[in-house]
Design a protein around this motif. Structure first.
Motif, PDB file in Angstrom:
ATOM      1  N   UNK A  50     -18.470 -38.244  10.511  1.00 56.33           N
ATOM      2  CA  UNK A  50     -18.206 -36.863  10.083  1.00 56.33           C
ATOM      3  C   UNK A  50     -17.148 -36.849   8.994  1.00 56.33           C
ATOM      4  N   UNK A  51     -16.116 -37.656   9.159  1.00 57.04           N
ATOM      5  CA  UNK A  51     -15.060 -37.728   8.131  1.00 57.04           C
ATOM      6  C   UNK A  51     -15.640 -38.198   6.792  1.00 57.04           C
ATOM      7  N   UNK A  52     -16.477 -39.226   6.821  1.00 60.38           N
ATOM      8  CA  UNK A  52     -17.106 -39.745   5.603  1.00 60.38           C
ATOM      9  C   UNK A  52     -17.976 -38.670   4.939  1.00 60.38           C
ATOM     10  N   UNK A  53     -18.764 -37.988   5.754  1.00 61.26           N
ATOM     11  CA  UNK A  53     -19.634 -36.944   5.204  1.00 61.26           C
ATOM     12  C   UNK A  53     -18.809 -35.801   4.605  1.00 61.26           C
ATOM     13  N   UNK A  54     -17.753 -35.396   5.314  1.00 54.15           N
ATOM     14  CA  UNK A  54     -16.942 -34.276   4.833  1.00 54.15           C
ATOM     15  C   UNK A  54     -16.176 -34.653   3.567  1.00 54.15           C
ATOM     16  N   UNK A  55     -15.722 -35.891   3.479  1.00 52.02           N
ATOM     17  CA  UNK A  55     -14.952 -36.287   2.293  1.00 52.02           C
ATOM     18  C   UNK A  55     -15.834 -36.469   1.067  1.00 52.02           C
ATOM     19  N   UNK A  56     -17.140 -36.565   1.263  1.00 51.35           N
ATOM     20  CA  UNK A  56     -18.020 -36.727   0.101  1.00 51.35           C
ATOM     21  C   UNK A  56     -18.548 -35.393  -0.427  1.00 51.35           C
TER      22      UNK A  56
END
Length: 59
Positions: A50-56
């Motif tokens: 989720x963090x990776x998706x949100x940061x992209x």
């Protein structure tokens, strides 16, 4: 297909809002508590995903 009429679905939700469960994480199905197991490795993977998706996301 699996939905309930609003008149049947809202009262149990309202009751949970008025009297929240004591546990930090509780799930219900048709008004009955559902047992949950915690897999910490899977939870960490989910958090990282989720963090990776949100940061992209574009700003």
């Amino acid at each position: 297909m699996f939905a309930q009429p609003v008149a049947r679905a809202v009262p149990p939700i309202a009751a949970l809002i008025d009297r929240p469960p004591a546990g930090p994480l509780t799930a219900y199905r048709k008004g009955r508590p559902v047992g949950l197991t915690v897999d910490r490795d899977l939870a960490l993977r989910f958090e990282q995903t989720v963090h990776t998706m949100a940061s992209s996301l574009p700003e």
